[in-house]
Design an enzyme around this catalytic site. Structure first.
Site, PDB file in Angstrom:
ATOM      1  N   ALA A  26       0.866  -1.353  -0.169  1.00  0.00           N
ATOM      2  CA  ALA A  26      -0.089  -0.090  -0.074  1.00  0.00           C
ATOM      3  C   ALA A  26       0.857   1.318  -0.069  1.00  0.00           C
ATOM      4  O   ALA A  26       1.912   1.461   0.694  1.00  0.00           O
ATOM      5  CB  ALA A  26      -0.854   0.106   1.287  1.00  0.00           C
ATOM      6  N   TYR A  27       0.566   2.224  -0.649  1.00  0.00           N
ATOM      7  CA  TYR A  27       1.323   3.504  -0.726  1.00  0.00           C
ATOM      8  C   TYR A  27       0.522   4.612  -0.059  1.00  0.00           C
ATOM      9  O   TYR A  27      -0.656   4.812  -0.642  1.00  0.00           O
ATOM     10  CB  TYR A  27       1.575   3.747  -2.277  1.00  0.00           C
ATOM     11  CG  TYR A  27       2.438   2.926  -2.854  1.00  0.00           C
ATOM     12  CD1 TYR A  27       3.936   3.319  -2.681  1.00  0.00           C
ATOM     13  CD2 TYR A  27       2.283   1.748  -3.596  1.00  0.00           C
ATOM     14  CE1 TYR A  27       5.073   2.459  -3.238  1.00  0.00           C
ATOM     15  CE2 TYR A  27       3.356   1.106  -3.974  1.00  0.00           C
ATOM     16  CZ  TYR A  27       4.595   1.271  -3.700  1.00  0.00           C
ATOM     17  OH  TYR A  27       5.649   0.526  -4.167  1.00  0.00           O
ATOM     18  N   LEU A  28       1.006   4.796   1.092  1.00  0.00           N
ATOM     19  CA  LEU A  28       0.369   5.897   1.809  1.00  0.00           C
ATOM     20  C   LEU A  28       0.469   7.238   1.369  1.00  0.00           C
ATOM     21  O   LEU A  28      -0.335   8.160   1.808  1.00  0.00           O
ATOM     22  CB  LEU A  28       0.957   5.625   3.367  1.00  0.00           C
ATOM     23  CG  LEU A  28       0.654   4.232   3.712  1.00  0.00           C
ATOM     24  CD1 LEU A  28       1.202   4.263   5.222  1.00  0.00           C
ATOM     25  CD2 LEU A  28      -0.671   3.560   3.702  1.00  0.00           C
ATOM     26  N   ASN A  67       6.135   1.523  -8.684  1.00  0.00           N
ATOM     27  CA  ASN A  67       4.823   0.697  -7.778  1.00  0.00           C
ATOM     28  C   ASN A  67       4.045   1.826  -7.498  1.00  0.00           C
ATOM     29  O   ASN A  67       2.763   1.771  -7.535  1.00  0.00           O
ATOM     30  CB  ASN A  67       5.381  -0.010  -6.967  1.00  0.00           C
ATOM     31  CG  ASN A  67       5.574  -1.295  -7.383  1.00  0.00           C
ATOM     32  OD1 ASN A  67       5.136  -2.342  -7.691  1.00  0.00           O
ATOM     33  ND2 ASN A  67       7.091  -1.386  -7.811  1.00  0.00           N
TER      34      ASN A  67
END
Length: 207
Positions: free
Chosen positions: A36-38, A169
């Site tokens: 997950a990219y916060l 990503n």
């Protein structure tokens, strides 16, 4: 995170692959990676990753896949900086897998992929087959303890994307490849393959 001993930097090169290479099947233990990219902006990113042995059934929701990773999962949190010349700042720290899993299942921007690891010549390569909205993307990467120079490039590498931010990503998390795969295919057919020529002498398999 690099193990080079010169700080939190990674040295890698990345390539787009048109078709899943047969050599990927030689890895007996592929892993499922859910990340997950916060935060992601201008090359900087904060990522939470959970990974573990790939389950046989991949046609599930993110939460179900995270649960399927079970007790063997590994959690990490990573801060990344912009890349330049095949080098990128990357500080990675361990994270409780239960916490990592809860973050991933609640995140809005998640990347799922199956990673196979193979040894080719003098280098270890990873081959990533992306799932969900990023299918049918396949990328391969090679990483070293220092700059990746004088690289022997396998024949399954269609073109190098080390310097193409669209294949990072964090970009794929916000702009899944499935939505622009056809446009990229036309672009690739038009401009042809390209490889970074500033990192020593590239050696191409079969030449």
């Amino acid at each position: 995170m690099s193990d080079s001993g010169i700080g939190d930097f990674e040295f890698e090169r990345k390539f787009f692959v048109r078709d899943m290479p047969a050599v990927a099947a030689s890895d007996p233990s592929p892993v499922l990676i859910a990340q997950a990219y916060l935060f992601a902006s201008d090359g900087y990113a904060v990522r939470v990753r959970l990974q573990g042995p790939a389950p046989a059934d991949l046609d599930r929701e993110v939460s179900d896949l995270v649960t399927a990773l079970g007790d063997d999962a590994i959690g990490t949190m990573t801060a990344k900086g912009p890349a330049a010349g095949g080098t990128r700042y990357e500080a990675e720290r361990e994270l409780d897998p239960l916490v990592a899993g809860q973050i991933v299942t609640r995140a809005a921007h998640v990347v799922l992929k199956i990673r196979s690891s193979v040894w080719l010549g003098e280098d270890g390569w990873v081959i990533d087959r992306f799932l969900g909205g990023n299918a049918p993307l396949v990328l391969t990467e090679v990483e070293r303890d220092g700059p990746v120079v004088d690289l022997a490039i396998p024949s399954f590498c269609t073109t190098e994307v080390s310097e193409d931010d669209r294949f990072r990503n964090e970009y794929l998390a916000h702009h899944p490849f499935g939505g622009w795969a056809e446009a990229y295919g036309r672009e690739l057919d038009l401009i042809g393959p390209r490889f970074v020529d500033s990192l020593g002498q590239n050696q191409f398999e079969g030449t």
